[in-house]
Design an enzyme around this catalytic site. Structure first.
Site, PDB file in Angstrom:
ATOM      1  N   LYS A 204       0.761  -1.335   0.104  1.00  0.00           N
ATOM      2  CA  LYS A 204      -0.217  -0.113  -0.101  1.00  0.00           C
ATOM      3  C   LYS A 204       0.877   1.204   0.094  1.00  0.00           C
ATOM      4  CE  LYS A 204      -3.699   2.339   2.564  1.00  0.00           C
ATOM      5  NZ  LYS A 204      -4.549   2.027   3.586  1.00  0.00           N
ATOM      6  N   GLU A 242       7.654  -6.708   1.269  1.00  0.00           N
ATOM      7  CA  GLU A 242       6.600  -6.445   2.155  1.00  0.00           C
ATOM      8  C   GLU A 242       5.400  -7.475   2.020  1.00  0.00           C
ATOM      9  OE1 GLU A 242       5.377  -4.331   4.455  1.00  0.00           O
ATOM     10  OE2 GLU A 242       6.787  -2.583   4.355  1.00  0.00           O
ATOM     11  N   LYS A 257      -2.193  -1.622  -3.693  1.00  0.00           N
ATOM     12  CA  LYS A 257      -2.949  -0.209  -3.592  1.00  0.00           C
ATOM     13  C   LYS A 257      -2.205   0.828  -3.679  1.00  0.00           C
ATOM     14  CE  LYS A 257      -6.435   2.203  -0.683  1.00  0.00           C
ATOM     15  NZ  LYS A 257      -7.264   1.990   0.616  1.00  0.00           N
TER      16      LYS A 257
END
Length: 333
Positions: A204, A242, A257
């Site tokens: 994100k 991540e 995202k």
């Protein structure tokens, strides 16, 4: 004699042969978007008597619980895959205490939707604190104004249990705290929610495309920004780290995202993992298309389907999009 001069050359490739009719184009399409691939983000607000339009996102509203139930039935009838819920409480505090309150707006909505729909739609609970905290950050904040990672994990664990108890099929942590998936997995397992999956917002980014969402969710930071915990836009390899960390901690699926500005990340993640990969077509992406269409600059319906196809083509199995229900109808008309 060359083909341009009218001669026939054996084996001469003509790409147009398979594009000549709509039926041929459908038959040979490499990437398809189906209603079941789409997830509708919805906002539900406490203390309102009728839906409140969101100015920067034409066609999107803050729902009452009653209007949300109606929208959920329409989504189920359209055949989309699920809903992801965001809540706006009537009162906020520094700890975001309404996020895990039994009578908190999202938990009330989850119970009602689960009672209405059972397992007909996948109910995904976004897990973050930004909509619930008075300061608008995604976690607890120290007196010095720093988001405090590890104490925040305890809050996330409590919220995950509350959401699962309320009926969420999937828990989707979006706060980008280090260790959040492990903390949530331990919490869920400790309360016998071992079958509840985690969809991690694994990559994100600290994006400029979230502006309209912050109006919709009423969760803009009251100071600073989220650059210390959301990912830095120039970084790609970090996204894979991540994702790998979230999977090692127990994530069942992962998300990128935003979507369109990060299609390269979607592709790299999809190529690297063997779990479902989602992408979130965020509010700014939605608002740009709507604004351009309102000015007559683009064909709105064509742009909607083209953007969704691009995200699927990049490798996303599921797409979170504010056009989910409308796109499902366009795809099946």
């Amino acid at each position: 004699m060359t083909p341009a001069q009218g001669g026939a050359v054996p084996g001469f490739a003509r790409g147009r042969r398979l594009r000549s009719t709509p039926a041929l184009r459908r038959l040979t399409a490499q990437t398809r978007v189906a209603p079941a691939d789409l997830v509708l983000p919805v906002f539900v607000k406490e203390g309102i008597s009728e839906p409140v339009p969101i100015g920067s996102m034409p066609g999107v509203v803050q729902h009452t619980t009653d209007s949300l139930r109606k929208a959920a039935h329409e989504a189920a009838e359209a055949g989309i895959g699920g809903l992801v819920l965001f809540g706006i409480p009537a009162e906020k505090d520094e700890a975001g205490s309404q996020a895990d309150a039994a009578d908190g707006i999202v938990n009330v909505a989850l119970r009602e939707l689960r009672a209405d729909l059972g397992d007909e739609l996948v109910l995904i609970a976004d897990l973050c604190l930004c909509e619930y905290t008075s300061h608008g950050h995604c976690g607890l904040v120290t007196p010095a104004g720093v988001v405090d990672n590890d104490p925040t994990l305890d809050r996330y664990a409590s919220v995950a249990i509350a959401q699962a108890e309320a009926g969420a099929h999937v828990i989707a942590p979006s706060g980008m705290m280090d260790g959040q998936v492990a903390a949530i997995r331990r919490a869920l397992d400790s309360r016998a929610f071992t079958e509840t999956p985690i969809l991690a917002y694994a990559a994100k980014y600290a994006s400029g495309f979230y502006g309209p969402f912050r109006e919709a969710a009423e969760g803009a930071p009251q100071f600073g920004d989220r650059s210390t915990y959301q990912m830095d836009p120039p970084n790609a390899d970090e996204a894979l780290r991540e994702v790998a960390q979230d999977l090692a901690e127990g994530a069942d699926a992962v998300m990128v995202k935003p979507a369109l500005p990060y299609l390269d990340i979607v592709t790299r993640v999809a190529d690297a993992v063997d779990v479902p990969v989602s992408a979130y077509q965020v509010s700014g992406e939605y608002a740009m298309v709507e604004a351009a269409a309102a000015n007559g600059w683009i064909d709105r319906e064509r742009a909607i389907l083209e953007t969704l196809t691009a995200i699927r083509r990049a490798g996303a199995g599921q797409v979170l999009t504010y056009w989910a229900v409308e796109a499902a109808r366009l795809l099946t008309r």
